[in-house]
Write a protein that holds these residues in place. Sequence first.
Motif, PDB file in Angstrom:
ATOM      1  N   MET A  55     -22.470   8.045  32.298  1.00  0.00           N
ATOM      2  CA  MET A  55     -23.695   8.473  32.973  1.00  0.00           C
ATOM      3  C   MET A  55     -23.612   8.294  34.483  1.00  0.00           C
ATOM      4  O   MET A  55     -24.049   9.166  35.242  1.00  0.00           O
ATOM      5  CB  MET A  55     -24.903   7.716  32.418  1.00  0.00           C
ATOM      6  N   MET A  56     -23.054   7.192  34.935  1.00  0.00           N
ATOM      7  CA  MET A  56     -22.956   6.963  36.377  1.00  0.00           C
ATOM      8  C   MET A  56     -21.921   7.903  37.004  1.00  0.00           C
ATOM      9  O   MET A  56     -22.125   8.364  38.130  1.00  0.00           O
ATOM     10  CB  MET A  56     -22.618   5.502  36.683  1.00  0.00           C
ATOM     11  N   LEU A  57     -20.857   8.201  36.283  1.00  0.00           N
ATOM     12  CA  LEU A  57     -19.897   9.180  36.784  1.00  0.00           C
ATOM     13  C   LEU A  57     -20.591  10.522  36.975  1.00  0.00           C
ATOM     14  O   LEU A  57     -20.406  11.189  38.000  1.00  0.00           O
ATOM     15  CB  LEU A  57     -18.706   9.323  35.835  1.00  0.00           C
ATOM     16  N   GLU A  58     -21.406  10.918  36.004  1.00  0.00           N
ATOM     17  CA  GLU A  58     -22.147  12.178  36.124  1.00  0.00           C
ATOM     18  C   GLU A  58     -23.058  12.156  37.347  1.00  0.00           C
ATOM     19  O   GLU A  58     -23.169  13.148  38.066  1.00  0.00           O
ATOM     20  CB  GLU A  58     -22.962  12.438  34.856  1.00  0.00           C
ATOM     21  N   GLN A  59     -23.695  11.026  37.581  1.00  0.00           N
ATOM     22  CA  GLN A  59     -24.583  10.905  38.739  1.00  0.00           C
ATOM     23  C   GLN A  59     -23.796  11.051  40.040  1.00  0.00           C
ATOM     24  O   GLN A  59     -24.238  11.736  40.966  1.00  0.00           O
ATOM     25  CB  GLN A  59     -25.305   9.566  38.699  1.00  0.00           C
ATOM     26  N   VAL A  60     -22.636  10.421  40.114  1.00  0.00           N
ATOM     27  CA  VAL A  60     -21.810  10.529  41.320  1.00  0.00           C
ATOM     28  C   VAL A  60     -21.304  11.966  41.488  1.00  0.00           C
ATOM     29  O   VAL A  60     -21.292  12.495  42.603  1.00  0.00           O
ATOM     30  CB  VAL A  60     -20.648   9.512  41.291  1.00  0.00           C
ATOM     31  N   LEU A  61     -20.916  12.604  40.401  1.00  0.00           N
ATOM     32  CA  LEU A  61     -20.494  14.010  40.487  1.00  0.00           C
ATOM     33  C   LEU A  61     -21.640  14.887  41.004  1.00  0.00           C
ATOM     34  O   LEU A  61     -21.400  15.831  41.774  1.00  0.00           O
ATOM     35  CB  LEU A  61     -20.006  14.508  39.130  1.00  0.00           C
ATOM     36  N   LEU A  64     -21.792  15.151  44.819  1.00  0.00           N
ATOM     37  CA  LEU A  64     -20.692  15.773  45.554  1.00  0.00           C
ATOM     38  C   LEU A  64     -21.112  16.740  46.662  1.00  0.00           C
ATOM     39  O   LEU A  64     -20.397  16.833  47.666  1.00  0.00           O
ATOM     40  CB  LEU A  64     -19.701  16.442  44.602  1.00  0.00           C
ATOM     41  N   PRO A  65     -22.234  17.441  46.548  1.00  0.00           N
ATOM     42  CA  PRO A  65     -22.605  18.304  47.671  1.00  0.00           C
ATOM     43  C   PRO A  65     -22.796  17.566  49.005  1.00  0.00           C
ATOM     44  O   PRO A  65     -22.703  18.176  50.063  1.00  0.00           O
ATOM     45  CB  PRO A  65     -23.912  18.955  47.205  1.00  0.00           C
ATOM     46  N   VAL A  66     -23.047  16.258  48.959  1.00  0.00           N
ATOM     47  CA  VAL A  66     -23.222  15.502  50.198  1.00  0.00           C
ATOM     48  C   VAL A  66     -22.131  14.448  50.413  1.00  0.00           C
ATOM     49  O   VAL A  66     -22.196  13.668  51.355  1.00  0.00           O
ATOM     50  CB  VAL A  66     -24.620  14.832  50.265  1.00  0.00           C
ATOM     51  N   LEU A  67     -21.127  14.420  49.539  1.00  0.00           N
ATOM     52  CA  LEU A  67     -20.001  13.490  49.661  1.00  0.00           C
ATOM     53  C   LEU A  67     -18.706  14.258  49.914  1.00  0.00           C
ATOM     54  O   LEU A  67     -18.569  15.402  49.497  1.00  0.00           O
ATOM     55  CB  LEU A  67     -19.817  12.672  48.376  1.00  0.00           C
ATOM     56  N   GLU A  68     -17.762  13.571  50.540  1.00  0.00           N
ATOM     57  CA  GLU A  68     -16.421  14.146  50.667  1.00  0.00           C
ATOM     58  C   GLU A  68     -15.643  13.958  49.372  1.00  0.00           C
ATOM     59  O   GLU A  68     -14.709  14.700  49.100  1.00  0.00           O
ATOM     60  CB  GLU A  68     -15.680  13.483  51.825  1.00  0.00           C
ATOM     61  N   GLY A  69     -16.040  12.948  48.601  1.00  0.00           N
ATOM     62  CA  GLY A  69     -15.358  12.705  47.340  1.00  0.00           C
ATOM     63  C   GLY A  69     -15.723  11.374  46.720  1.00  0.00           C
ATOM     64  O   GLY A  69     -16.704  10.733  47.107  1.00  0.00           O
ATOM     65  N   ILE A  70     -14.893  10.969  45.767  1.00  0.00           N
ATOM     66  CA  ILE A  70     -15.111   9.761  44.967  1.00  0.00           C
ATOM     67  C   ILE A  70     -13.822   8.949  44.979  1.00  0.00           C
ATOM     68  O   ILE A  70     -12.728   9.506  44.910  1.00  0.00           O
ATOM     69  CB  ILE A  70     -15.451  10.136  43.506  1.00  0.00           C
ATOM     70  N   ILE A  71     -13.984   7.627  45.037  1.00  0.00           N
ATOM     71  CA  ILE A  71     -12.836   6.726  44.859  1.00  0.00           C
ATOM     72  C   ILE A  71     -13.129   5.879  43.628  1.00  0.00           C
ATOM     73  O   ILE A  71     -13.966   4.975  43.663  1.00  0.00           O
ATOM     74  CB  ILE A  71     -12.597   5.803  46.062  1.00  0.00           C
TER      75      ILE A  71
END
Length: 133
Positions: A55-61, A64-71
């Motif tokens: 669920m938290m991965l989905e939230q971070v995905l 993405l429109p306002v992030l450069e990415g995920i670590i």
Amino acid sequence: MSRREGHRGYVASRPIFGSRAPQHVQNLVIRDYAARAGLHYKLSATEYAMPGCHMMLEQVLDELPVLEGIIAYSLFMLPRRADRRHAVYRRVLDAEASLHFAVEGLSLVREADIRRLEEIWGVQTIIHRASHP
């Protein structure tokens, strides 16, 4: 369109292929990776402890429109089902973002990276099955 800024961390609260790392250690590993890679680190989202929950991965995905990415702390935090992992890869690439894996020192920035990530996933799966019959 709003400006994209930083890479959101993603840490686990459950074992990853049978190994457990405290969340503060996971965050230190992510911060170190970001510093070495010259990435702006934003506070981490912590995945729920329930097995198979993302669920938290989905939230971070969704961010993405306002992030450069995920670590992410590890590649092996992604869903175990290949079709679900590929859906994550697709969302990242379609958003023109990047997905990094701090422990493994790997990243997804282009389509060609998927094959390498999946090969590593396959090897780890074989090792895990052999050591946990």
